[in-house]
Design an enzyme around this catalytic site. Sequence first.
Site, PDB file in Angstrom:
ATOM      1  N   LYS A 133       8.148  57.086  26.437  1.00  0.00           N
ATOM      2  CA  LYS A 133       8.003  58.431  27.382  1.00  0.00           C
ATOM      3  C   LYS A 133       6.925  59.297  26.664  1.00  0.00           C
ATOM      4  O   LYS A 133       6.554  58.996  25.647  1.00  0.00           O
ATOM      5  CB  LYS A 133       9.439  59.288  27.378  1.00  0.00           C
ATOM      6  CG  LYS A 133      10.363  58.279  28.216  1.00  0.00           C
ATOM      7  CD  LYS A 133      11.814  59.077  27.924  1.00  0.00           C
ATOM      8  CE  LYS A 133      12.795  58.418  28.855  1.00  0.00           C
ATOM      9  NZ  LYS A 133      14.254  59.220  28.963  1.00  0.00           N
ATOM     10  N   TYR A 169      13.781  57.187  39.231  1.00  0.00           N
ATOM     11  CA  TYR A 169      14.999  58.015  38.986  1.00  0.00           C
ATOM     12  C   TYR A 169      15.889  58.243  40.150  1.00  0.00           C
ATOM     13  O   TYR A 169      16.503  59.083  40.234  1.00  0.00           O
ATOM     14  CB  TYR A 169      14.713  59.119  38.370  1.00  0.00           C
ATOM     15  CG  TYR A 169      14.419  59.140  36.684  1.00  0.00           C
ATOM     16  CD1 TYR A 169      15.220  58.250  35.706  1.00  0.00           C
ATOM     17  CD2 TYR A 169      13.193  59.366  36.232  1.00  0.00           C
ATOM     18  CE1 TYR A 169      14.916  58.031  34.537  1.00  0.00           C
ATOM     19  CE2 TYR A 169      12.923  59.275  34.657  1.00  0.00           C
ATOM     20  CZ  TYR A 169      13.834  58.531  33.923  1.00  0.00           C
ATOM     21  OH  TYR A 169      13.711  58.371  32.734  1.00  0.00           O
ATOM     22  N   ASN A 187      14.014  62.197  24.561  1.00  0.00           N
ATOM     23  CA  ASN A 187      14.791  61.125  23.995  1.00  0.00           C
ATOM     24  C   ASN A 187      13.688  59.831  24.025  1.00  0.00           C
ATOM     25  O   ASN A 187      14.314  58.768  23.625  1.00  0.00           O
ATOM     26  CB  ASN A 187      15.945  60.766  24.631  1.00  0.00           C
ATOM     27  CG  ASN A 187      16.282  60.502  26.038  1.00  0.00           C
ATOM     28  OD1 ASN A 187      14.893  60.303  26.639  1.00  0.00           O
ATOM     29  ND2 ASN A 187      17.137  59.992  26.664  1.00  0.00           N
ATOM     30  N   HIS A 209      12.697  54.983  27.360  1.00  0.00           N
ATOM     31  CA  HIS A 209      13.731  54.350  28.452  1.00  0.00           C
ATOM     32  C   HIS A 209      13.953  52.911  28.234  1.00  0.00           C
ATOM     33  O   HIS A 209      13.158  51.986  28.044  1.00  0.00           O
ATOM     34  CB  HIS A 209      12.987  54.582  29.970  1.00  0.00           C
ATOM     35  CG  HIS A 209      13.628  53.881  30.981  1.00  0.00           C
ATOM     36  ND1 HIS A 209      14.713  54.541  31.735  1.00  0.00           N
ATOM     37  CD2 HIS A 209      13.394  52.518  31.451  1.00  0.00           C
ATOM     38  CE1 HIS A 209      15.065  53.657  32.460  1.00  0.00           C
ATOM     39  NE2 HIS A 209      14.216  52.432  32.530  1.00  0.00           N
ATOM     40  N   GLU A 256      13.055  47.912  38.697  1.00  0.00           N
ATOM     41  CA  GLU A 256      11.860  48.864  37.744  1.00  0.00           C
ATOM     42  C   GLU A 256      10.676  47.908  37.270  1.00  0.00           C
ATOM     43  O   GLU A 256       9.765  48.658  37.393  1.00  0.00           O
ATOM     44  CB  GLU A 256      12.480  49.132  36.199  1.00  0.00           C
ATOM     45  CG  GLU A 256      13.695  50.209  36.788  1.00  0.00           C
ATOM     46  CD  GLU A 256      14.595  50.785  35.516  1.00  0.00           C
ATOM     47  OE1 GLU A 256      14.483  50.099  34.304  1.00  0.00           O
ATOM     48  OE2 GLU A 256      15.566  51.322  35.816  1.00  0.00           O
TER      49      GLU A 256
HETATM   50  P1  IDP Z   1      19.161  56.756  30.200  1.00  0.00           P
HETATM   51  O1  IDP Z   1      17.672  56.974  29.891  1.00  0.00           O
HETATM   52  O2  IDP Z   1      19.736  56.654  28.802  1.00  0.00           O
HETATM   53  O3  IDP Z   1      19.324  55.364  31.079  1.00  0.00           O
HETATM   54  P2  IDP Z   1      20.088  58.296  32.253  1.00  0.00           P
HETATM   55  O4  IDP Z   1      21.474  58.918  32.506  1.00  0.00           O
HETATM   56  O5  IDP Z   1      19.714  57.020  33.168  1.00  0.00           O
HETATM   57  O6  IDP Z   1      19.898  57.806  30.713  1.00  0.00           O
HETATM   58  O7  IDP Z   1      19.088  59.619  32.453  1.00  0.00           O
HETATM   59  C1  IDP Z   1      17.721  59.392  32.644  1.00  0.00           C
HETATM   60  C2  IDP Z   1      16.790  60.141  31.583  1.00  0.00           C
HETATM   61  O8  IDP Z   1      17.389  61.648  32.065  1.00  0.00           O
HETATM   62  C3  IDP Z   1      17.343  60.434  30.075  1.00  0.00           C
HETATM   63  O9  IDP Z   1      16.932  59.233  29.350  1.00  0.00           O
HETATM   64  C4  IDP Z   1      16.907  61.498  29.630  1.00  0.00           C
HETATM   65  O10 IDP Z   1      15.481  61.674  29.399  1.00  0.00           O
HETATM   66  C5  IDP Z   1      17.075  62.787  30.876  1.00  0.00           C
HETATM   67  N1  IDP Z   1      18.560  63.271  30.771  1.00  0.00           N
HETATM   68  C6  IDP Z   1      19.715  62.863  31.194  1.00  0.00           C
HETATM   69  N2  IDP Z   1      20.509  63.671  31.208  1.00  0.00           N
HETATM   70  C7  IDP Z   1      20.171  64.817  30.754  1.00  0.00           C
HETATM   71  C8  IDP Z   1      20.383  66.327  30.408  1.00  0.00           C
HETATM   72  O11 IDP Z   1      21.739  66.550  30.302  1.00  0.00           O
HETATM   73  N3  IDP Z   1      19.450  67.182  30.200  1.00  0.00           N
HETATM   74  C9  IDP Z   1      18.133  66.716  30.030  1.00  0.00           C
HETATM   75  N4  IDP Z   1      17.780  65.479  30.074  1.00  0.00           N
HETATM   76  C10 IDP Z   1      18.621  64.362  30.630  1.00  0.00           C
HETATM   77 MG    MG Z   2      19.010  55.374  33.192  1.00  0.00          MG
END
Ligand code: IDP
Ligand code: MG
Length: 275
Positions: free
Chosen positions: A129, A169, A238, A241, A252
């Site tokens: 990212k 997403y 974070n 992805h 994807e």
């Molecule tokens: P993942 O990336 O581990 O699959 P997902 O639940 O698919 O997690 O969420 C996609 C992305 O959305 C996360 O990687 C993160 O960047 C963002 N995200 C998820 N939950 C939160 C939150 O509570 N606050 C801010 N960003 C979030």
């Molecule tokens: Mg995800």
Amino acid sequence: MERSFVAIKPDGVQRKLVSEILSRFERRGYKLVALKMLQPTRELLEEHYQEIRAIQDLKSKKFFQDLITYMRSGPIVAMVWEGENVVKQGRAMLGATNPQESVPGTIRGDFTITVGRNIAMERSFVAIKPDGVQRKLVSEILTRFERRGYKLVALKMLQPTRELLEEHYQEIRAIQDLKSKKFFQDLITYMRSGPIVAMVWEGENVVKQGRAMLGATNPQESVPGTIRGDFTITVGRNIVHGSDSVASAQKEIGLWFREEEISSWDSNDHIWLYE
Ligand code: IDP
Ligand code: MG
């Protein structure tokens, strides 16, 4: 003080992991008291693995013969390490016998994929990212997938459109619509804040193991040894992805890459990664 016998098997030598494995024991603080490279005789190996032979005799001789052949397929590096509790801790540093159960941060969890046969190859979509690119973690993340043994089959830097991200997403959008649009908009803004490095990695069980290497979505729950556990602090930043299922990986990959952008190639370490 206790001593443990540790050996780097022929695949570890072939894959140039001797220095890496020595370094893990040295930096933990254990003392090296014996070291040699050798090509073991059949007799030595039969003695070394006599308990396995005893069990295998009951079922089949095939597994035992394959093990001996594997262990005689090139030089090994034999070592003795000394230190408090080095037998148990040395095993912990190696990780589980089956790499599919070895966690990131262990030698097998970081560098190996399989103990099995009849491997079903999978592909996963992994993306660095904008914060990962800004923080100069592109090489670090590529290194972790390469050193594990996965094969890179597609790679490009790009700045994704809003449409691409909304499609990527779409499940998150569907949930978020019910409560607030704010989180989804913040996610899109974040993902559009700079270039992304998009990749496709191939290997046995790479979807599940790739997720394990990334660590938990929320860095506050990611353990040390995982990418997020080692480099990130908060869920909204974070850095990586990874596809969460084989089905989403397929979707994807199709979304981010055209067919001709995916390379089909034979990796020359294949025989040292898969049985
Ligand atoms: P993942 O990336 O581990 O699959 P997902 O639940 O698919 O997690 O969420 C996609 C992305 O959305 C996360 O990687 C993160 O960047 C963002 N995200 C998820 N939950 C939160 C939150 O509570 N606050 C801010 N960003 C979030
Ligand atoms: Mg995800």
